[in-house]
Design an enzyme around this catalytic site. Structure first.
Site, PDB file in Angstrom:
ATOM      1  N   CYS A   1      -4.966   2.533  -3.485  1.00  0.00           N
ATOM      2  CA  CYS A   1      -3.718   3.080  -2.910  1.00  0.00           C
ATOM      3  C   CYS A   1      -2.578   2.074  -3.051  1.00  0.00           C
ATOM      4  CB  CYS A   1      -3.893   3.489  -1.456  1.00  0.00           C
ATOM      5  SG  CYS A   1      -5.155   4.735  -1.225  1.00  0.00           S
TER       6      CYS A   1
ATOM      7  N   LYS B   1     -10.395  -0.505  10.737  1.00  0.00           N
ATOM      8  CA  LYS B   1     -10.551  -1.731   9.939  1.00  0.00           C
ATOM      9  C   LYS B   1     -10.882  -2.939  10.825  1.00  0.00           C
ATOM     10  CE  LYS B   1      -7.302  -0.304   6.304  1.00  0.00           C
ATOM     11  NZ  LYS B   1      -8.148   0.316   5.278  1.00  0.00           N
TER      12      LYS B   1
ATOM     13  N   HIS C   1       0.871  -1.174   0.000  1.00  0.00           N
ATOM     14  CA  HIS C   1       0.000   0.000   0.000  1.00  0.00           C
ATOM     15  C   HIS C   1       0.913   1.231   0.000  1.00  0.00           C
ATOM     16  CE1 HIS C   1      -2.704   3.008   1.899  1.00  0.00           C
ATOM     17  NE2 HIS C   1      -3.703   2.256   1.477  1.00  0.00           N
TER      18      HIS C   1
ATOM     19  N   GLN D   1      -4.609  -4.814   7.093  1.00  0.00           N
ATOM     20  CA  GLN D   1      -5.664  -5.701   6.606  1.00  0.00           C
ATOM     21  C   GLN D   1      -5.722  -7.024   7.365  1.00  0.00           C
ATOM     22  OE1 GLN D   1      -8.000  -4.880   4.625  1.00  0.00           O
ATOM     23  NE2 GLN D   1      -7.195  -3.023   3.689  1.00  0.00           N
TER      24      GLN D   1
ATOM     25  N   ASP E   1       3.111  -4.409   8.095  1.00  0.00           N
ATOM     26  CA  ASP E   1       1.898  -3.607   7.912  1.00  0.00           C
ATOM     27  C   ASP E   1       0.707  -4.545   8.083  1.00  0.00           C
ATOM     28  OD1 ASP E   1      -0.351  -2.363   6.976  1.00  0.00           O
ATOM     29  OD2 ASP E   1       0.523  -1.666   5.092  1.00  0.00           O
TER      30      ASP E   1
HETATM   31  N1  C6P Z   1      -6.306   0.516   2.822  1.00  0.00           N
HETATM   32  C1  C6P Z   1      -8.184   0.112   1.336  1.00  0.00           C
HETATM   33  O1  C6P Z   1      -9.297   0.389   0.865  1.00  0.00           O
HETATM   34  P1  C6P Z   1      -4.934   3.871   7.080  1.00  0.00           P
HETATM   35  O2  C6P Z   1      -5.531   4.707   5.972  1.00  0.00           O
HETATM   36  O3  C6P Z   1      -3.695   4.498   7.622  1.00  0.00           O
HETATM   37  O4  C6P Z   1      -5.917   3.472   8.102  1.00  0.00           O
HETATM   38  O5  C6P Z   1      -4.492   2.494   6.397  1.00  0.00           O
HETATM   39  C2  C6P Z   1      -3.552   2.518   5.368  1.00  0.00           C
HETATM   40  C3  C6P Z   1      -3.315   1.147   4.850  1.00  0.00           C
HETATM   41  C4  C6P Z   1      -2.070   0.580   5.038  1.00  0.00           C
HETATM   42  N2  C6P Z   1      -1.803  -0.663   4.623  1.00  0.00           N
HETATM   43  C5  C6P Z   1      -2.731  -1.406   4.002  1.00  0.00           C
HETATM   44  C6  C6P Z   1      -2.395  -2.800   3.577  1.00  0.00           C
HETATM   45  C7  C6P Z   1      -4.004  -0.885   3.766  1.00  0.00           C
HETATM   46  O6  C6P Z   1      -4.922  -1.638   3.148  1.00  0.00           O
HETATM   47  C8  C6P Z   1      -4.298   0.430   4.191  1.00  0.00           C
HETATM   48  C9  C6P Z   1      -5.638   1.040   3.911  1.00  0.00           C
HETATM   49  C10 C6P Z   1      -7.657   0.935   2.488  1.00  0.00           C
HETATM   50  O7  C6P Z   1      -7.509  -0.803   0.907  1.00  0.00           O
HETATM   51  C11 C6P Z   1      -7.760   2.412   2.198  1.00  0.00           C
HETATM   52  S1  C6P Z   1      -6.748   2.913   0.865  1.00  0.00           S
END
Ligand code: C6P
Length: 430
Positions: free
Chosen positions: A388, A250, A146, A227, A224
């Site tokens: 993203c 999430k 991401h 997910q 990370d």
């Molecule tokens: N992915 C998706 O629709 P934040 O925005 O900081 O809470 O999470 C960022 C992020 C980081 N790593 C991974 C693997 C992610 O999937 C995400 C967020 C969402 O897939 C929003 S783009």
């Protein structure tokens, strides 16, 4: 036969289930009743919410915990001598202990609250990276990251003169371990950062193996977990990762709260990320003594009610248990994959053997945004776009995909609604 079928054997003879019922042990009707938002209709159709990887809906217990905080005992934490401040502090620090137990971290001081996964990774890039990485060093990530696990490292590289290295993956979406090892062997890698569960492909990376390979060369690892945490039990001590990042929104908690787990010795050695109130022991104009962990990394007033809401979300999830969640979602993923595979012109992107929680796809001749818009008219919420993860799109030569992602409250009936709506999309574009 595509690689897809090796992961997701079709269910040839599964009869339809009654509304609200599901195979397995979960009482789906009861679980769904916990989510007020799921009761609504969208464009006159029952809401089918399959955009859970972007953000998941919230159970009543979380909504109540936040509301109770604001209506009963809200005050700023760590500072006040009065009862409300004391109660808020106890609830806030209680949530930290819940996160510690959830991740099986060894010490509660290893849990740092941030705004989201993105900020957790930026904290490590800025503090750990800024204090240890030098020109010529390397940061190793994977090609399925991401943007949150790419851009902070690029910024670090720009600041320090370090280099960003990228481990590739196969057409199926599986990391190429030999390439990963080859890149580790340069002797210059100072940190590995990889995604546990890819938001664009659904690939579940072999986290323990990747960590062990890096540690065998003395290289620390950030995972990370944005997910992964809602879908599988994570034990940071068993994984032995050095940092683990995730977002509350999430995992059934509110938005605006993130978690960084870090090994105590590493966090203790790292300089603060931001300066301000609550992260100090003593301030004079000449110099500041910083507070101990975890406060050293939590400058300013945090999202107090949000953190308490995250604690409530973990309590709620624990009543179901992540093993049961994983089994249910795996069955849904298999069912969805088998059904989607039967649609002519539909191509699934991400067919790794280990997958979880989501399926990304394209439909020949139809832009994913059109798919998403038409599905919305049918009450089905999915995400369409690059998620993203633009380098993943570039890897497959597509601008975007449509993505259906699952949570514990989703049912096979909802997968059927998705398939029916996709057939409508095809009819409209025929
Ligand atoms: N992915 C998706 O629709 P934040 O925005 O900081 O809470 O999470 C960022 C992020 C980081 N790593 C991974 C693997 C992610 O999937 C995400 C967020 C969402 O897939 C929003 S783009």
């Amino acid at each position: 036969m595509s690689a897809l079928h090796s992961v997701t054997a079709p269910h040839p003879a599964l009869p339809p289930l009654r509304e609200g019922l599901e195979r397995g042990d979960l009482d789906l009707a009861r679980i769904r009743a916990d989510f007020p938002i799921l009761r609504q209709r969208v464009h006159g159709k029952p809401l089918v919410y399959l955009d859970n990887a972007a953000s998941v809906q919230k159970p009543q217990a979380v909504i109540d915990a936040i509301s109770d905080c604001y209506s009963d005992y809200y005050a700023n934490i760590h500072r006040g001598v009065h009862l409300l401040s004391e109660r808020s502090t106890v609830a806030y620090e209680g949530a930290r202990e819940k996160v510690r137990a959830f991740l099986n971290a060894a010490h509660v001081q290893e849990i740092i609250f941030t705004r989201n996964t993105t900020e957790s990774i930026n904290l490590v890039a800025s503090s750990f990276g800024g204090s240890t990485v030098k020109a010529g060093d390397e940061i190793l990530i994977t090609a399925m990251e991401h943007h949150s696990n790419i851009v902070p490292w690029q910024m670090l590289c720009e600041r320090t003169g370090a280099l960003l290295k990228v481990a590739p993956f196969t057409d199926a979406g599986e990391l190429i371990l030999e390439e990963y090892e080859r890149l580790l062997d340069s002797g210059r890698v100072r940190l590995v950062a990889f995604v546990h569960l890819s938001n664009a492909l659904g690939t579940l990376n072999p986290a323990k193996t990747l960590i062990d390979l890096a540690h065998a060369r003395g290289i620390p690892v950030l995972v990370d977990g944005a997910q992964s945490v809602p879908h599988l039990a994570v034990d940071v001590q068993a994984l032995d990762c050095d940092f683990y990042a995730f977002s509350s929104h999430k995992i059934y908690g509110p938005s605006g709260v993130g978690v960084l787990y870090g090994k105590k010795a590493l966090l203790e050695a790292m300089p603060p990320y931001q300066g301000g109130g609550d992260m100090i022991r003593l301030v004079t104009f000449e110099k500041t003594e910083y507070a101990d962990l975890p406060n050293k990394f939590e400058a300013g007033t945090p999202n107090i009610a949000g953190v308490i809401g995250l604690g409530a979300a973990l309590d709620w999830l624990n009543t179901i248990g992540l093993d049961a969640v994983a089994a249910h979602e795996h069955a849904l993923l298999e069912y969805a994959t088998a059904q989607l595979s039967g649609i002519p012109g539909l191509n699934i992107m991400g067919t790794a053997r280990d997958k979880a929680a989501l399926v990304a796809f394209t439909l020949r001749g139809i832009h994913p945004h059109d798919i998403g818009t038409i599905l919305d008219r049918e009450g089905v919420a999915i995400r369409a776009g690059h998620h993203c993860a633009q380098p993943v799109m570039q890897r497959y030569g597509v601008p975007a995909t449509a993505r259906a992602s699952f949570a514990v409250y989703n049912t096979r009936d909802e997968v059927d609604a998705l398939i029916k709506a996709l057939c409508k999309v095809k009819e409209l574009f025929a």
